[in-house]
Design an enzyme around this catalytic site. Structure first.
Site, PDB file in Angstrom:
ATOM      1  N   LYS A 191      -8.483  15.606  -8.982  1.00 40.49           N
ATOM      2  CA  LYS A 191      -8.485  15.258 -10.400  1.00 40.49           C
ATOM      3  C   LYS A 191      -9.786  15.709 -11.050  1.00 40.49           C
ATOM      4  O   LYS A 191     -10.857  15.611 -10.449  1.00 40.49           O
ATOM      5  CB  LYS A 191      -8.333  13.743 -10.569  1.00 40.49           C
ATOM      6  CG  LYS A 191      -6.927  13.238 -10.249  1.00 40.49           C
ATOM      7  CD  LYS A 191      -6.828  11.745 -10.509  1.00 40.49           C
ATOM      8  CE  LYS A 191      -5.411  11.244 -10.276  1.00 40.49           C
ATOM      9  NZ  LYS A 191      -5.301   9.780 -10.502  1.00 40.49           N
ATOM     10  N   TYR A 218      -8.309  -1.151  -0.914  1.00 36.84           N
ATOM     11  CA  TYR A 218      -7.755  -1.055   0.435  1.00 36.84           C
ATOM     12  C   TYR A 218      -8.412  -2.028   1.401  1.00 36.84           C
ATOM     13  O   TYR A 218      -7.825  -2.405   2.399  1.00 36.84           O
ATOM     14  CB  TYR A 218      -7.885   0.382   0.940  1.00 36.84           C
ATOM     15  CG  TYR A 218      -7.117   1.365   0.097  1.00 36.84           C
ATOM     16  CD1 TYR A 218      -5.733   1.443   0.171  1.00 36.84           C
ATOM     17  CD2 TYR A 218      -7.777   2.206  -0.800  1.00 36.84           C
ATOM     18  CE1 TYR A 218      -5.028   2.340  -0.616  1.00 36.84           C
ATOM     19  CE2 TYR A 218      -7.072   3.102  -1.584  1.00 36.84           C
ATOM     20  CZ  TYR A 218      -5.704   3.165  -1.495  1.00 36.84           C
ATOM     21  OH  TYR A 218      -5.003   4.036  -2.280  1.00 36.84           O
ATOM     22  N   ARG A 259      -1.193   8.708   1.530  1.00 38.41           N
ATOM     23  CA  ARG A 259      -2.594   8.561   1.105  1.00 38.41           C
ATOM     24  C   ARG A 259      -3.050   7.108   1.257  1.00 38.41           C
ATOM     25  O   ARG A 259      -4.146   6.847   1.762  1.00 38.41           O
ATOM     26  CB  ARG A 259      -2.706   9.030  -0.343  1.00 38.41           C
ATOM     27  CG  ARG A 259      -4.094   8.986  -0.947  1.00 38.41           C
ATOM     28  CD  ARG A 259      -4.051   9.716  -2.287  1.00 38.41           C
ATOM     29  NE  ARG A 259      -5.193   9.427  -3.133  1.00 38.41           N
ATOM     30  CZ  ARG A 259      -6.366  10.052  -3.060  1.00 38.41           C
ATOM     31  NH1 ARG A 259      -6.553  10.998  -2.147  1.00 38.41           N
ATOM     32  NH2 ARG A 259      -7.347   9.751  -3.888  1.00 38.41           N
ATOM     33  N   ARG A 276      -3.626  13.932  -2.155  1.00 40.75           N
ATOM     34  CA  ARG A 276      -2.590  13.654  -3.141  1.00 40.75           C
ATOM     35  C   ARG A 276      -1.497  14.713  -3.003  1.00 40.75           C
ATOM     36  O   ARG A 276      -1.729  15.805  -2.470  1.00 40.75           O
ATOM     37  CB  ARG A 276      -3.161  13.709  -4.559  1.00 40.75           C
ATOM     38  CG  ARG A 276      -4.263  12.702  -4.834  1.00 40.75           C
ATOM     39  CD  ARG A 276      -4.821  12.889  -6.239  1.00 40.75           C
ATOM     40  NE  ARG A 276      -5.839  11.901  -6.558  1.00 40.75           N
ATOM     41  CZ  ARG A 276      -7.152  12.086  -6.404  1.00 40.75           C
ATOM     42  NH1 ARG A 276      -7.595  13.239  -5.906  1.00 40.75           N
ATOM     43  NH2 ARG A 276      -8.013  11.143  -6.735  1.00 40.75           N
ATOM     44  N   HIS A 326     -12.280   9.509  -4.774  1.00 46.65           N
ATOM     45  CA  HIS A 326     -12.311   8.492  -5.823  1.00 46.65           C
ATOM     46  C   HIS A 326     -13.637   8.568  -6.584  1.00 46.65           C
ATOM     47  O   HIS A 326     -14.703   8.624  -5.974  1.00 46.65           O
ATOM     48  CB  HIS A 326     -12.173   7.086  -5.227  1.00 46.65           C
ATOM     49  CG  HIS A 326     -10.798   6.767  -4.750  1.00 46.65           C
ATOM     50  ND1 HIS A 326     -10.534   5.811  -3.802  1.00 46.65           N
ATOM     51  CD2 HIS A 326      -9.586   7.270  -5.122  1.00 46.65           C
ATOM     52  CE1 HIS A 326      -9.229   5.751  -3.581  1.00 46.65           C
ATOM     53  NE2 HIS A 326      -8.636   6.623  -4.366  1.00 46.65           N
ATOM     54  N   HIS A 328       2.644   9.445  -2.062  1.00 44.43           N
ATOM     55  CA  HIS A 328       1.376   8.725  -2.174  1.00 44.43           C
ATOM     56  C   HIS A 328       1.209   7.676  -1.070  1.00 44.43           C
ATOM     57  O   HIS A 328       0.087   7.248  -0.786  1.00 44.43           O
ATOM     58  CB  HIS A 328       1.279   8.066  -3.551  1.00 44.43           C
ATOM     59  CG  HIS A 328      -0.086   8.206  -4.165  1.00 44.43           C
ATOM     60  ND1 HIS A 328      -0.664   9.434  -4.449  1.00 44.43           N
ATOM     61  CD2 HIS A 328      -0.999   7.280  -4.537  1.00 44.43           C
ATOM     62  CE1 HIS A 328      -1.862   9.247  -4.976  1.00 44.43           C
ATOM     63  NE2 HIS A 328      -2.092   7.946  -5.029  1.00 44.43           N
TER      64      HIS A 328
END
Length: 299
Positions: free
Chosen positions: A171, A280, A248, A147, A271, A245
């Site tokens: 995150k 994806y 990514r 990110r 994730h 982004h």
């Protein structure tokens, strides 16, 4: 307790006790500031009803806010009142019946191999800002799937295995290992030489721990990264605008398109849920169908 007092205490709790990132706490603060604007800050929290909260959602809809914005607001309000109920500030949680808005299906924005190659080479071709830094920055974004916030927070001390990998903090302060290909490592080595010169010329003390710096020797920010990319993907460069982004997204679709296991890609992207990564796989499937339809004589 007033709505203002509850909000202030809640945000402090998120930061000091839950240890959420500054950006996450700021996001909650922005949504709850809007709640205060709709209901008035001095309103007693025990007097807030479900109807009051539904009117707030109506106000957002009337202002043509996106479904994502409305859902983020609802999530913030739910979390606030869950906190209030837990600590006995309210007897009943008025936010329980708030329904989220259905989001339109949007596929992540990604680049083709030709497009990502073009933007990565653009700093070498047209030196708009800082050639070695920007070349390394783009290649490392694409190579690692980081990110924007993760790449600008990356420190030299985070690297392992002779620069082949690094530990990044994503995150929720979750750490994971990311990897850099040989092209990215070569660009990084060139940038590190220039970085030393910039720090010496600007007499920067103390030296930033962050890997990527601006031309004055300060740590690069996410805003700075967006500015750099806007220049190279704007009219002076490729004239095909992309945001950080997109690297990514492109990393994910490339990995899955070349046969990588979805759980491996989930781990590399950081994730929490595999369903996020599986978006994806839909892209790569649609791409294959498109290729088939264009190439097969009977399609």
């Amino acid at each position: 307790m007033t709505l203002r007092e509850l909000t202030d205490e809640f945000l402090l709790y998120l930061s000091a006790v839950r240890g959420l990132s500054e950006n996450t706490v700021k996001g909650y603060g922005n949504d709850l500031a809007q709640l205060q604007e709709f209901l008035t800050p001095e309103l007693d929290v025990t007097s807030i009803t479900r109807e009051n909260l539904m009117l707030c959602i109506g106000r957002l809809s009337a202002e043509n806010k996106s479904a994502a914005t409305v859902n983020r607001f609802i999530a913030a309000v739910r979390t606030l009142f869950a906190y209030a109920k837990k600590f006995g500030y309210v007897e009943k949680n008025p936010s329980l019946e708030m329904k989220t808005v259905k989001l339109p299906k949007r596929m992540p924005n990604f680049m083709t191999s030709a497009e990502v190659g073009e933007i990565c080479d653009e700093p070498v071709k047209d030196e708009l800002l800082w050639k070695s830094r920007d070349h390394a920055l783009f290649l490392m974004l694409y190579s690692s799937g980081c990110r924007a916030s993760e790449i600008v927070s990356l420190k030299i001390s985070d690297f392992m295995d002779g620069g082949r990998s690094a530990i990044v903090t994503g995150k929720g302060n979750k750490q994971r290992k990311v990897y850099f290909d040989i092209e990215a490592r070569k660009a990084l080595a060139e940038y590190l030489t220039d970085r030393k010169k910039i720090l010496a010329e600007n007499k920067v003390d103390p030296v930033p721990r962050e890997l990527f710096i601006n031309q004055k020797g300060g740590a690069l920010t996410t805003g700075g990264l967006r500015y750099i990319l806007n220049r190279y993907s704007g009219v002076e460069g490729t004239n095909r605008h992309v945001n950080p982004h997109a690297f990514r997204h492109t990393f994910a679709t490339t990995m899955l398109g070349n046969g990588a296991d979805v759980r491996m890609v989930q781990e590399m992207l950081g994730h929490s849920s595999i369903s996020t990564t599986q978006r994806y796989t839909h892209i790569t499937t649609e791409k294959l169908i498109d290729i088939y339809n264009k190439a097969h004589p009977h399609s």
